[in-house]
Design a protein around this motif. Structure first.
Motif, PDB file in Angstrom:
ATOM      1  N   GLY A   1       0.804  -1.217   0.000  1.00  0.00           N
ATOM      2  CA  GLY A   1       0.000   0.000   0.000  1.00  0.00           C
ATOM      3  C   GLY A   1       0.834   1.263   0.000  1.00  0.00           C
ATOM      4  N   VAL A   2       1.975   1.223  -0.697  1.00  0.00           N
ATOM      5  CA  VAL A   2       2.852   2.391  -0.783  1.00  0.00           C
ATOM      6  C   VAL A   2       3.225   2.602  -2.252  1.00  0.00           C
ATOM      7  N   SER A   3       3.891   3.731  -2.535  1.00  0.00           N
ATOM      8  CA  SER A   3       4.346   3.975  -3.896  1.00  0.00           C
ATOM      9  C   SER A   3       5.559   3.096  -4.201  1.00  0.00           C
ATOM     10  N   ARG A   4       5.954   3.066  -5.452  1.00  0.00           N
ATOM     11  CA  ARG A   4       7.080   2.222  -5.839  1.00  0.00           C
ATOM     12  C   ARG A   4       8.424   2.773  -5.343  1.00  0.00           C
ATOM     13  N   THR A   5       8.506   4.071  -5.124  1.00  0.00           N
ATOM     14  CA  THR A   5       9.802   4.672  -4.769  1.00  0.00           C
ATOM     15  C   THR A   5      10.396   4.101  -3.484  1.00  0.00           C
ATOM     16  N   PRO A   6       9.663   4.074  -2.344  1.00  0.00           N
ATOM     17  CA  PRO A   6      10.274   3.507  -1.133  1.00  0.00           C
ATOM     18  C   PRO A   6      10.576   2.017  -1.266  1.00  0.00           C
ATOM     19  N   VAL A   7       9.764   1.296  -2.052  1.00  0.00           N
ATOM     20  CA  VAL A   7      10.038  -0.129  -2.268  1.00  0.00           C
ATOM     21  C   VAL A   7      11.326  -0.292  -3.060  1.00  0.00           C
ATOM     22  N   ARG A   8      11.472   0.512  -4.106  1.00  0.00           N
ATOM     23  CA  ARG A   8      12.684   0.453  -4.918  1.00  0.00           C
ATOM     24  C   ARG A   8      13.923   0.781  -4.089  1.00  0.00           C
ATOM     25  N   GLU A   9      13.811   1.814  -3.239  1.00  0.00           N
ATOM     26  CA  GLU A   9      14.940   2.194  -2.388  1.00  0.00           C
ATOM     27  C   GLU A   9      15.285   1.073  -1.407  1.00  0.00           C
ATOM     28  N   ALA A  10      14.261   0.421  -0.876  1.00  0.00           N
ATOM     29  CA  ALA A  10      14.490  -0.678   0.068  1.00  0.00           C
ATOM     30  C   ALA A  10      15.161  -1.857  -0.625  1.00  0.00           C
ATOM     31  N   LEU A  11      14.710  -2.174  -1.826  1.00  0.00           N
ATOM     32  CA  LEU A  11      15.296  -3.286  -2.565  1.00  0.00           C
ATOM     33  C   LEU A  11      16.741  -3.009  -2.950  1.00  0.00           C
ATOM     34  N   VAL A  12      17.030  -1.783  -3.338  1.00  0.00           N
ATOM     35  CA  VAL A  12      18.410  -1.410  -3.673  1.00  0.00           C
ATOM     36  C   VAL A  12      19.304  -1.547  -2.445  1.00  0.00           C
ATOM     37  N   ALA A  13      18.817  -1.093  -1.287  1.00  0.00           N
ATOM     38  CA  ALA A  13      19.602  -1.204  -0.052  1.00  0.00           C
ATOM     39  C   ALA A  13      19.893  -2.665   0.279  1.00  0.00           C
ATOM     40  N   LEU A  14      18.903  -3.537   0.075  1.00  0.00           N
ATOM     41  CA  LEU A  14      19.102  -4.958   0.366  1.00  0.00           C
ATOM     42  C   LEU A  14      20.011  -5.616  -0.672  1.00  0.00           C
ATOM     43  N   GLU A  15      19.986  -5.110  -1.886  1.00  0.00           N
ATOM     44  CA  GLU A  15      20.907  -5.611  -2.901  1.00  0.00           C
ATOM     45  C   GLU A  15      22.335  -5.219  -2.552  1.00  0.00           C
ATOM     46  N   GLN A  16      22.515  -4.001  -2.071  1.00  0.00           N
ATOM     47  CA  GLN A  16      23.841  -3.541  -1.678  1.00  0.00           C
ATOM     48  C   GLN A  16      24.372  -4.309  -0.475  1.00  0.00           C
ATOM     49  N   ALA A  17      23.457  -4.824   0.348  1.00  0.00           N
ATOM     50  CA  ALA A  17      23.846  -5.611   1.522  1.00  0.00           C
ATOM     51  C   ALA A  17      23.995  -7.095   1.193  1.00  0.00           C
ATOM     52  N   ASN A  18      23.895  -7.441  -0.108  1.00  0.00           N
ATOM     53  CA  ASN A  18      24.062  -8.819  -0.580  1.00  0.00           C
ATOM     54  C   ASN A  18      22.957  -9.766  -0.119  1.00  0.00           C
ATOM     55  N   VAL A  19      21.817  -9.206   0.258  1.00  0.00           N
ATOM     56  CA  VAL A  19      20.665 -10.033   0.591  1.00  0.00           C
ATOM     57  C   VAL A  19      19.917 -10.414  -0.687  1.00  0.00           C
ATOM     58  N   LEU A  20      19.887  -9.498  -1.638  1.00  0.00           N
ATOM     59  CA  LEU A  20      19.199  -9.696  -2.912  1.00  0.00           C
ATOM     60  C   LEU A  20      20.180  -9.548  -4.072  1.00  0.00           C
ATOM     61  N   THR A  21      19.790 -10.091  -5.209  1.00  0.00           N
ATOM     62  CA  THR A  21      20.563  -9.952  -6.439  1.00  0.00           C
ATOM     63  C   THR A  21      19.639  -9.426  -7.531  1.00  0.00           C
ATOM     64  N   VAL A  22      20.094  -8.455  -8.301  1.00  0.00           N
ATOM     65  CA  VAL A  22      19.283  -7.914  -9.381  1.00  0.00           C
ATOM     66  C   VAL A  22      19.138  -8.940 -10.499  1.00  0.00           C
ATOM     67  N   VAL A  23      17.903  -9.135 -10.950  1.00  0.00           N
ATOM     68  CA  VAL A  23      17.624  -9.968 -12.113  1.00  0.00           C
ATOM     69  C   VAL A  23      17.061  -9.037 -13.184  1.00  0.00           C
ATOM     70  N   PRO A  24      17.823  -8.721 -14.222  1.00  0.00           N
ATOM     71  CA  PRO A  24      17.378  -7.749 -15.222  1.00  0.00           C
ATOM     72  C   PRO A  24      15.982  -8.050 -15.771  1.00  0.00           C
ATOM     73  N   TYR A  25      15.165  -7.012 -15.821  1.00  0.00           N
ATOM     74  CA  TYR A  25      13.806  -7.055 -16.372  1.00  0.00           C
ATOM     75  C   TYR A  25      12.825  -7.889 -15.549  1.00  0.00           C
ATOM     76  N   ARG A  26      13.268  -8.398 -14.413  1.00  0.00           N
ATOM     77  CA  ARG A  26      12.366  -9.221 -13.598  1.00  0.00           C
ATOM     78  C   ARG A  26      12.192  -8.671 -12.191  1.00  0.00           C
ATOM     79  N   GLY A  27      13.288  -8.320 -11.526  1.00  0.00           N
ATOM     80  CA  GLY A  27      13.190  -7.827 -10.162  1.00  0.00           C
ATOM     81  C   GLY A  27      14.430  -8.165  -9.365  1.00  0.00           C
ATOM     82  N   TYR A  28      14.236  -8.542  -8.111  1.00  0.00           N
ATOM     83  CA  TYR A  28      15.343  -8.835  -7.202  1.00  0.00           C
ATOM     84  C   TYR A  28      15.182 -10.245  -6.646  1.00  0.00           C
TER      85      TYR A  28
END
Length: 227
Positions: free
Chosen positions: A56-83
């Motif tokens: 129930g939020v905009s995409r911006t805070p979700v995107r920022e959260a996902l980027v932070a978790l990617e930088q912490a090596n919790v997530l990996t970027v999958v091009p055109y799909r997500g994290y």
């Protein structure tokens, strides 16, 4: 996935969220909690738009959260799909406890001279509450992590605590597959040793007690699961 409140905001009762936190941090913590619990499994791909709608939020805070978790090596970027939620190898598992030892021994040493009597009593109460017959292993684990959090908070370093939350999430992911587990009795004994050193206001003893505890957990990664 989380419920939305009538106002469309995150219902964060289960993740210790604070209204004072930026929305992206609130989302980050919520995603971490879902990874920690196994709701978001290894190799699962998280989609920004889908999470934004669910939370129930905009995409911006979700995107920022996902980027932070990617930088912490919790997530990996999958091009055109997500994290993608990164799987944890044995090397990752050992690294988690190596990092926990570095951070938590320093936190324990610093907390030894900062904890007040009320905080010490609260730690003792947490440790003395042995597991009941109807308590799940996840509930016991969470109570154990809460004891570690309180010690880290007493070190009065928000950055240290933020770094530990990532490591706690990784540790709980290991717990889900039976890695790095000790018996309830051993964990409780180790916690009592840590608290005793803290009560003596002895930074060196606190550091050693925390180190021995975390090394025992690390040594258990390739050993048997909790009984």
């Amino acid at each position: 996935m989380s419920r939305r409140t009538s106002a469309g905001a995150l219902d964060g009762r289960s993740t210790r969220l604070s209204r004072d936190l930026p929305l992206s941090e609130t989302v980050r913590q919520r995603i971490l909690a879902s990874i920690r619990s196994g709701e978001f499994a290894e190799h699962q791909v998280l989609n920004t738009a889908r999470l934004a709608e669910e939370y129930g939020v905009s995409r911006t805070p979700v995107r920022e959260a996902l980027v932070a978790l990617e930088q912490a090596n919790v997530l990996t970027v999958v091009p055109y799909r997500g994290y993608l939620v990164r799987p944890m190898s044995l090397t990752d598992a050992k690294d988690v406890y190596f990092m926990r030892e570095l951070i938590e021994t320093a936190a324990a040493a610093r907390a030894a001279t900062r904890l007040n009597e009320q905080q010490l009593q609260e730690l003792e109460q947490l440790s003395q509450q042995g597991p009941s017959e109807d308590m799940t292993s996840n509930a016991f684990d969470e109570r154990s992590y809460e004891l570690h959090r309180r010690i880290a908070r007493a070190a009065a370093s928000p950055r240290l605590l933020a770094a530990l939350e990532i490591l706690f999430s990784d540790s709980q992911r290991l717990n889900l597959v039976g890695a790095g587990l000790a018996s309830w009795q051993q964990i409780t004994h180790d916690h009592d040793e840590i608290i005793a050193a803290l009560r003596e206001r002895d930074p060196e003893k606190a550091q050693i007690a925390m180190r021995d505890h975390l090394r025992a957990l690390s040594d258990g990664i390739s050993g048997p699961s909790r009984t």
